[in-house]
Design an enzyme around this catalytic site. Structure first.
Site, PDB file in Angstrom:
ATOM      1  N   CYS A   1      -2.341   3.410   6.130  1.00 34.26           N
ATOM      2  CA  CYS A   1      -1.867   2.547   7.212  1.00 34.26           C
ATOM      3  C   CYS A   1      -2.677   2.736   8.495  1.00 34.26           C
ATOM      4  CB  CYS A   1      -0.406   2.830   7.524  1.00 34.26           C
ATOM      5  SG  CYS A   1       0.742   2.581   6.153  1.00 34.26           S
TER       6      CYS A   1
ATOM      7  N   ASP B   1       0.798  -1.229   0.000  1.00 30.78           N
ATOM      8  CA  ASP B   1       0.000   0.000   0.000  1.00 30.78           C
ATOM      9  C   ASP B   1       0.828   1.274   0.000  1.00 30.78           C
ATOM     10  OD1 ASP B   1       0.831  -0.017   2.673  1.00 30.78           O
ATOM     11  OD2 ASP B   1      -1.183   0.270   3.502  1.00 30.78           O
TER      12      ASP B   1
END
Length: 381
Positions: free
Chosen positions: A370, A245
């Site tokens: 995150c 990511d």
């Protein structure tokens, strides 16, 4: 899009799923989180779907950082997290998980628009500790990937159990994965294609003794994937072993944004990782057999940003797609910040682009994605 009515302490119902099969692949008890690769099977249906992040969210889940982890920086990082939570709450419900001693502080900092739920946590990385949600024939399920502190790099006595305790609190069926991993390792188009880095999953610190083929097979069964596309990633250079990511993200089926070095960036393991990812994407096809449109999303110039430190994550790719908005970091390099926001607006024309300063979060090696975890479904009325 499958719609779920999701409520805490309430049963989940699913509509619009259609007729799905009922094949099972074994089972595992709801035991404690593992510190190595669990053995044996896991109860999970092949007929399931891990949705794309741009699908409707019932809510965003976040976790409140503790002084145990952040020490003297705890006030600054909490200000970042509260700012992210308040911004997202303008578009969809937000639940903040906070340890008992921190509930009052979280409620004060986040404000009344954010629901604070008492649940023991250590750190802010909800993407990795909150379960990965999948849509199955009987409703929503949570896949608990047995968080072990990114390969036992840090002790997280509470975060190891967040997956289990969250699912118990919200009364969502728990699937204990027969793998160790984190949500930041997984990126999907919602149509059966999964992007992952080898370094974050085929790694002795998480899944000893498992080769890539076995990890892939288990991921497909757990998440309902038809195709897994692997990138090398980077071993041992950051705490996550290079989560996907912060490297490459879908904006639509067949369309990805690739993190590329900014001006003046060195030729290092990260720039080489980006180049390797590009080479993979240029040759790969998705679950439908189509190729990829790869769009560069350049990092800022490190000489122009506010933040600093060896762990600082200056990646715009770590954005978060919410209901009606896309939340993207801004780092102080005005030219790069504006460019990133423009690229994201091009790819999400019907959503508001919301830039957020996250300097302290980024100093810890993470970003907005995150720190957030989407739960699929329709927001409560």
């Amino acid at each position: 899009m499958t719609a779920f009515e999701v409520t805490r302490r309430g049963l989940l119902t699913a509509t619009g799923l259609g007729i799905l099969g009922t094949a099972l692949i074994g089972c595992a008890p709801n035991g404690p989180a593992a510190t190595g690769a669990p053995s044996g099977g896991t109860q999970a249906r092949v007929d399931k779907r891990m949705g794309a992040e741009w699908d409707s969210h019932a809510r965003t889940v976040m976790t409140w950082p503790t002084a145990l982890i952040w020490g003297e920086d705890v006030d600054d990082v909490r200000a970042d997290i509260a700012n992210i939570a308040r911004a997202i709450a303008e578009f969809e419900p937000v639940v903040m998980l906070a340890s008992p001693v921190d509930v009052e502080d979280a409620e004060y900092e986040c404000g009344s628009e954010v629901e604070v739920v008492e649940l023991a946590v250590d750190d802010l990385w909800a993407r990795d500790t909150v379960p990965v949600f999948v849509e199955a024939a009987d409703g929503l399920e949570g896949v608990d990937f047995n968080f072990n502190g990114w390969g036992n790099k840090q002790e997280h006595p509470n975060d190891a159990f967040v997956g289990r305790e969250f699912l118990r609190e919200f009364e969502i069926p728990r699937i204990e994965a027969n793998l160790v991993g984190e949500g930041g390792s997984l990126e999907t188009d919602g149509l059966g294609t999964l992007l992952v880095t080898e370094s974050s999953l085929v790694n002795a610190n998480r899944n000893p003794g498992l080769d890539r083929d076995e990890v892939e097979s288990r991921l497909k069964k757990l998440l309902g994937m038809q195709k897994v596309i692997w990138f090398d990633g980077v071993y041992d250079e950051d705490i996550t072993d290079a989560h996907i990511d912060s490297l490459v993200r879908f904006t639509a089926p067949g369309v990805v944004l690739l993190d590329v070095p900014g001006e003046g960036a060195p030729d290092d393991v990260w720039s080489r990782s980006s180049a390797q990812a590009r080479s993979v994407l240029e040759e790969a096809t998705d679950a439908g057999g189509d190729g990829f449109d790869v769009v560069d999303l350049p990092q800022p110039d490190f000489g122009e940003i506010r933040g600093s430190g060896d762990d600082f994550l200056a990646s715009y790719v770590n954005f978060y797609v919410g209901n009606g908005a896309v939340f993207v970091p801004e780092f102080g390099d005005r030219r790069a910040d504006d460019r990133a926001q423009g690229i994201l607006q091009d790819h999400f024309p019907d959503r508001e682009i919301v830039p957020l300063a996250i300097d302290t979060v980024a100093s810890g090696g993470g970003g907005i994605h995150c720190a957030t975890h989407d739960m699929p479904g329709n927001p409560e009325e």
